[in-house]
Motif scaffolding. Structure first.
Motif, short mmCIF file in Angstrom:
data_model
loop_
_atom_site.label_atom_id
_atom_site.label_comp_id
_atom_site.label_asym_id
_atom_site.label_seq_id
_atom_site.Cartn_x
_atom_site.Cartn_y
_atom_site.Cartn_z
N THR A 267 -5.74 -32.21 9.53
CA THR A 267 -4.29 -32.07 9.33
C THR A 267 -3.99 -31.60 7.91
OG1 THR A 267 -3.82 -33.78 10.98
CG2 THR A 267 -2.09 -33.27 9.40
N LEU A 268 -4.67 -32.22 6.95
CA LEU A 268 -4.49 -31.83 5.55
C LEU A 268 -4.90 -30.38 5.32
CD1 LEU A 268 -3.82 -32.57 2.61
CD2 LEU A 268 -6.15 -33.45 2.39
N ALA A 269 -6.01 -29.99 5.93
CA ALA A 269 -6.50 -28.62 5.75
C ALA A 269 -5.54 -27.60 6.34
CB ALA A 269 -7.88 -28.48 6.38
N LEU A 270 -4.98 -27.92 7.52
CA LEU A 270 -4.06 -26.98 8.17
C LEU A 270 -2.79 -26.79 7.37
CD1 LEU A 270 -4.45 -28.00 11.92
CD2 LEU A 270 -5.40 -26.00 10.77
N GLU A 271 -2.44 -27.77 6.55
CA GLU A 271 -1.26 -27.65 5.70
C GLU A 271 -1.57 -26.98 4.37
OE1 GLU A 271 1.82 -28.27 6.57
OE2 GLU A 271 1.16 -28.87 8.56
#
Length: 288
Positions: free
Chosen positions: A107-111
């Motif tokens: 999730t952090l990477a996709l943001e």
């Protein structure tokens, strides 16, 4: 560059700590062996052997210490601080919850990952282009104001004319051009959505792989730490036995050699850990 330098400082600092412990061991061993030689219970050759190992360790400590100073100066420069500012970094930390949970990491990477943000912007741009193209089906209606003042006419002609009305422009027959262009815009949106899904899947796969590598490296580092602690304790016991004349000099030197090997394995595990951590942070978009 700053994070890489920071990790290099951590590794070099750990190596210097290990060398310093070895230096303390050889200094104490040199003192005890010198007393034994004076008491004629040890050979002069043993004392020279210990002094040689002590000198080599002092040289290693000097070399590693210089490397650490250089790395600290480089990091200070990268951070805009006085290059002479001294500091000490903390050892390898435990992994945080987000670093252990693949869903949170993804999730952090996709943001954070720029290629995902760029793919999303391309979708918005394509949708905007489609709305603009669809607006061509709407007639262009405008308010028109006409004001005329004729010159050189007889008095019976009004001096001023004014008119207000609506003006409409609409291309009724375009022979299918608008429809084809709109279909192209829809294909562009579809392609942009496909690119986004591909970018997101690539990020998810990369983050998962780097997270597993990081977890494995941390576990290997923990094993290396335990081996190092065991070898260090064996060396301490062996040195005490040698002081009490309950062990030979060769026994004490052998435990130090085992500790040196454990230190080397720990340094390799530490390097692998920080490399894996740097790769993981890059995968989640932390290094920007």
């Amino acid at each position: 560059p700053a994070m890489r330098t920071f990790y290099a400082i951590l590794q070099t600092q750990s190596a210097l700590d290990s060398v310093q412990q070895a230096l303390n061991f050889y200094r104490e061993l040199d003192r005890v062996t010198g007393d034994y030689v004076a008491q004629q219970v040890a050979l002069k050759a043993d004392e020279l052997d210990v002094k040689t190992k002590l000198a080599k360790t002092e040289t290693e400590a000097f070399t590693v210490g210089n490397q650490l100073v250089t790395l600290k100066e480089q990091l200070n420069q990268l951070m805009g601080r006085d290059i002479a500012a001294d500091f000490r970094v903390n050892p390898a930390p435990e992994l945080a919850w987000a670093e252990l949970d693949v869903t949170a990491a993804r999730t952090l990477a996709l943001e954070s990952r720029p290629e995902v943000r760029e793919a999303r912007l391309r979708i918005k741009q394509a949708e905007l282009d489609k709305r603009v193209k669809r607006s061509e089906y709407i007639p262009d209606v405008s308010l028109a104001l006409v004001y005329v003042s004729p010159r050189n006419f007889n008095d019976f002609v009004p001096k001023n004319f004014a008119g207000v009305g609506f003006q409409m422009n609409w291309e009724v027959f375009d022979w299918g051009r608008k429809k084809r262009q709109l279909a192209e815009k829809e294909k562009t949106i579809e392609q942009a959505n496909n690119n986004l899904r591909e970018a997101e899947n690539n990020v998810r796969i990369e983050v998962g792989a780097k997270l597993r590598e990081l977890q494995q490296a941390r576990q290997a580092l923990r094993v290396a730490e335990l081996k190092q602690e065991t070898a260090r304790e064996n060396m301490r016991v062996s040195l005490n036995k040698y002081k009490a004349q309950a062990a030979l000099l060769s026994d004490a030197l052998q435990t130090q050699a085992a500790l040196a090997d454990a230190d080397y394995q720990y340094q390799q595990a530490l390097l692998a850990f920080w490399t894996a951590r740097a790769d993981y942070e890059k995968a989640i978009g932390a290094n920007k």
